[in-house]
Design a protein around this motif. Structure first.
Motif, mmCIF file in Angstrom:
data_model
loop_
_atom_site.group_PDB
_atom_site.id
_atom_site.type_symbol
_atom_site.label_atom_id
_atom_site.label_comp_id
_atom_site.label_asym_id
_atom_site.label_seq_id
_atom_site.Cartn_x
_atom_site.Cartn_y
_atom_site.Cartn_z
ATOM 1 N N PHE A 106 0.164 2.102 5.693
ATOM 2 C CA PHE A 106 -0.120 0.805 4.982
ATOM 3 C C PHE A 106 0.160 -0.350 6.163
ATOM 4 O O PHE A 106 1.021 -0.164 7.229
ATOM 5 C CB PHE A 106 1.203 0.443 4.016
ATOM 6 N N LEU A 107 -0.646 -1.160 6.036
ATOM 7 C CA LEU A 107 -0.617 -2.322 7.155
ATOM 8 C C LEU A 107 -0.945 -3.490 6.554
ATOM 9 O O LEU A 107 -1.833 -3.766 5.501
ATOM 10 C CB LEU A 107 -1.515 -1.898 8.357
ATOM 11 N N SER A 108 -0.563 -4.778 7.206
ATOM 12 C CA SER A 108 -0.812 -5.895 6.693
ATOM 13 C C SER A 108 -1.366 -6.687 7.967
ATOM 14 O O SER A 108 -0.963 -6.476 9.090
ATOM 15 C CB SER A 108 0.484 -6.868 6.385
ATOM 16 N N LEU A 109 -2.298 -7.634 7.709
ATOM 17 C CA LEU A 109 -3.022 -8.350 8.772
ATOM 18 C C LEU A 109 -2.769 -9.820 8.655
ATOM 19 O O LEU A 109 -2.676 -10.324 7.570
ATOM 20 C CB LEU A 109 -4.657 -8.067 8.718
ATOM 21 N N LYS A 142 -4.188 -13.413 4.076
ATOM 22 C CA LYS A 142 -3.530 -12.343 4.527
ATOM 23 C C LYS A 142 -3.590 -10.985 3.618
ATOM 24 O O LYS A 142 -3.692 -11.219 2.566
ATOM 25 C CB LYS A 142 -2.032 -12.632 4.406
ATOM 26 N N VAL A 143 -3.645 -9.963 4.329
ATOM 27 C CA VAL A 143 -4.229 -8.931 3.464
ATOM 28 C C VAL A 143 -3.233 -7.672 3.678
ATOM 29 O O VAL A 143 -2.671 -7.324 4.864
ATOM 30 C CB VAL A 143 -5.728 -8.282 3.701
ATOM 31 N N GLY A 144 -2.949 -6.784 2.749
ATOM 32 C CA GLY A 144 -2.140 -5.814 2.670
ATOM 33 C C GLY A 144 -3.394 -4.526 2.671
ATOM 34 O O GLY A 144 -3.881 -4.706 1.770
ATOM 35 N N PHE A 182 -4.665 2.763 4.690
ATOM 36 C CA PHE A 182 -5.690 3.672 5.461
ATOM 37 C C PHE A 182 -5.623 5.092 4.612
ATOM 38 O O PHE A 182 -4.317 5.703 4.537
ATOM 39 C CB PHE A 182 -5.258 3.926 6.825
ATOM 40 N N ILE A 183 -6.606 5.436 3.984
ATOM 41 C CA ILE A 183 -6.558 6.521 2.972
ATOM 42 C C ILE A 183 -7.988 7.259 3.189
ATOM 43 O O ILE A 183 -9.004 6.464 3.122
ATOM 44 C CB ILE A 183 -5.902 6.177 1.558
ATOM 45 N N ASP A 184 -8.061 8.448 3.281
ATOM 46 C CA ASP A 184 -9.281 8.961 3.065
ATOM 47 C C ASP A 184 -10.364 8.763 4.434
ATOM 48 O O ASP A 184 -11.567 8.603 3.869
ATOM 49 C CB ASP A 184 -9.831 8.935 1.682
ATOM 50 N N ASP A 185 -9.571 8.603 5.539
ATOM 51 C CA ASP A 185 -10.357 7.931 6.557
ATOM 52 C C ASP A 185 -10.954 6.658 6.409
ATOM 53 O O ASP A 185 -12.114 6.370 7.204
ATOM 54 C CB ASP A 185 -11.469 9.197 6.849
ATOM 55 N N SER A 186 -10.622 5.728 5.666
ATOM 56 C CA SER A 186 -11.046 4.489 5.662
ATOM 57 C C SER A 186 -9.980 3.518 5.010
ATOM 58 O O SER A 186 -8.907 3.883 4.746
ATOM 59 C CB SER A 186 -12.363 4.466 4.409
ATOM 60 N N ILE A 187 -10.357 2.278 5.249
ATOM 61 C CA ILE A 187 -9.379 1.207 5.028
ATOM 62 C C ILE A 187 -9.454 0.541 3.549
ATOM 63 O O ILE A 187 -10.658 0.299 3.057
ATOM 64 C CB ILE A 187 -9.392 0.063 5.881
ATOM 65 N N LYS A 188 -8.700 0.819 2.624
ATOM 66 C CA LYS A 188 -8.659 0.093 1.208
ATOM 67 C C LYS A 188 -7.564 -1.239 1.261
ATOM 68 O O LYS A 188 -6.373 -0.923 1.595
ATOM 69 C CB LYS A 188 -8.397 1.198 0.061
ATOM 70 N N THR A 189 -8.411 -2.144 0.371
ATOM 71 C CA THR A 189 -7.298 -3.296 0.099
ATOM 72 C C THR A 189 -6.232 -2.998 -1.086
ATOM 73 O O THR A 189 -6.873 -2.411 -2.091
ATOM 74 C CB THR A 189 -8.175 -4.548 -0.315
ATOM 75 N N ILE A 190 -5.221 -3.558 -0.806
ATOM 76 C CA ILE A 190 -3.924 -3.410 -1.781
ATOM 77 C C ILE A 190 -3.631 -4.774 -2.355
ATOM 78 O O ILE A 190 -3.414 -4.792 -3.544
ATOM 79 C CB ILE A 190 -2.731 -2.618 -1.260
ATOM 80 N N SER A 191 -3.529 -5.482 -1.296
ATOM 81 C CA SER A 191 -3.189 -7.270 -1.881
ATOM 82 C C SER A 191 -3.825 -8.062 -0.834
ATOM 83 O O SER A 191 -4.362 -7.822 0.262
ATOM 84 C CB SER A 191 -1.738 -7.382 -1.904
ATOM 85 N N LYS A 192 -4.032 -9.363 -1.388
ATOM 86 C CA LYS A 192 -4.530 -10.233 -0.521
ATOM 87 C C LYS A 192 -4.064 -11.633 -1.109
ATOM 88 O O LYS A 192 -3.622 -11.830 -2.419
ATOM 89 C CB LYS A 192 -6.036 -10.466 -0.413
ATOM 90 N N SER A 222 3.025 -13.308 0.093
ATOM 91 C CA SER A 222 2.032 -12.406 -0.250
ATOM 92 C C SER A 222 2.395 -10.944 0.727
ATOM 93 O O SER A 222 2.324 -9.774 -0.086
ATOM 94 C CB SER A 222 0.574 -12.701 0.014
ATOM 95 N N ILE A 223 2.681 -11.266 1.876
ATOM 96 C CA ILE A 223 2.935 -10.041 2.864
ATOM 97 C C ILE A 223 4.279 -9.319 2.379
ATOM 98 O O ILE A 223 4.359 -8.109 2.373
ATOM 99 C CB ILE A 223 3.004 -10.342 4.348
ATOM 100 N N SER A 224 5.203 -10.134 2.180
ATOM 101 C CA SER A 224 6.578 -9.733 1.681
ATOM 102 C C SER A 224 6.647 -9.076 0.364
ATOM 103 O O SER A 224 7.082 -7.825 0.139
ATOM 104 C CB SER A 224 7.727 -10.912 1.530
ATOM 105 N N LYS A 225 5.660 -9.541 -0.525
ATOM 106 C CA LYS A 225 5.477 -8.846 -1.905
ATOM 107 C C LYS A 225 4.947 -7.391 -1.727
ATOM 108 O O LYS A 225 5.314 -6.559 -2.139
ATOM 109 C CB LYS A 225 4.466 -9.740 -2.634
#
Length: 282
Positions: A159-162, A188-190, A193-203, A209-212
């Motif tokens: 999991f990563l945040s930008l 800001k997005v959370g 990385f799954i199944d060799d690709s990047i998927k959005t979890i939160s924004k 928003s990052i803390s959550k």
């Protein structure tokens, strides 16, 4: 007892001590900054890279290792250990052609080099590399090692945040991030990385928003029966990474945790301020 040596690439988040302890071969990826080409971990350190991208005239570009670097690495190992077999474990083929190059070069070594796509990156890749290196020292077979690495791959979460979408957009990775709105550069997005690709979890906008997002990630970790290892990686966000690491150490005091600046290859596409939690467990 058969001799098995482990090779990976510089996108793996490994400490110098781990590389030395397990005698891991690391093939450097390449990064281009202001029209100057650097070998990751050879010509430029991670901290040096972070400083350079802050003042770079344009977004740095990353590229896979040169073919000659794979030949040099494999040949050096086999000169020292002619009877050895090499297991070459690399970052996700969904992110880079590094593995394809490794697989192509491996064919020239008549079965002495076996390529494995980790389907992971950063400390997630390192989980597999370190497990393979430990098993190799214990005298396990290639088949036994690969069987465990498949299990680790399936149990790894990233999991990563930008801080911004700017680098993802400029680097052409935005198409891999589902549901992201390209015009909102400062959102800001959370991500996962799954199944060799990047998927959005939160924004969202703002640090809350990052803390959550990380609250949700950690809640998920606490529901697991056991976590074997944790990584916290970052791009020039040492204070935030330390705070996150301290929180995780209190919650999982018996789980090994390594905090590192991520590789230039990852940092190029995610940008300054990126934070990442990586773990595997069941």
């Amino acid at each position: 007892m058969s001799i098995i040596k482990i090779v990976t690439d510089s996108s793996a988040a490994l400490t110098d001590e781990e590389i030395k302890k397990y005698d891991i071969g690391v093939v450097p990826l390449q990064v281009l900054i202001n029209d100057h080409n650097y070998l990751d971990g050879v010509d430029i350190s991670r901290n040096e890279f972070f400083k350079k991208i802050e003042t770079a005239r344009k977004l740095p570009a990353s590229s896979q290792p040169a073919v000659i670097n794979f030949y040099d690495t494999y040949e050096s190992i086999l000169r020292k250990n002619p009877e050895a077999q090499i297991l070459s474990i690399h970052l996700s083929g969904g992110l880079s052609g590094t593995g394809q190059t490794a697989a192509t070069v491996a064919k020239d070594f008549s079965g002495k080099v076996i390529f494995l796509d980790s389907h992971s990156i950063d400390r997630g890749l390192s989980f597999q590399v370190l497990a393979a290196a430990r098993m190799a020292q214990e005298g396990k077979t290639i088949e036994e090692i690969i069987s465990l690495l498949t299990k680790i791959k399936n149990q790894t979460k990233i999991f990563l945040s930008l801080e911004s979408l700017k680098n993802l957009i400029a680097g052409g990775r935005i198409s891999r991030a589902s549901g992201l709105v390209g015009s909102l550069l400062n959102i800001k997005v959370g991500l996962e990385f799954i199944d060799d690709s990047i998927k959005t979890i939160s924004k969202g906008r703002g640090e809350k928003s990052i803390s959550k997002f990380y609250d949700q990630v950690i809640d998920g970790m606490q529901k697991l029966k056991k976590i074997y290892s944790i990584g916290v990686s970052h791009v020039d966000a040492d204070p935030e990474a330390k705070e996150l690491s301290n929180r995780l150490r209190k919650l999982f005091p018996n789980t090994p945790l390594v905090m590192l600046g991520t590789s230039p290859i990852v940092a190029t596409h995610t940008g300054i301020g990126t934070l990442c939690i990586l773990y595997y467990g069941e």
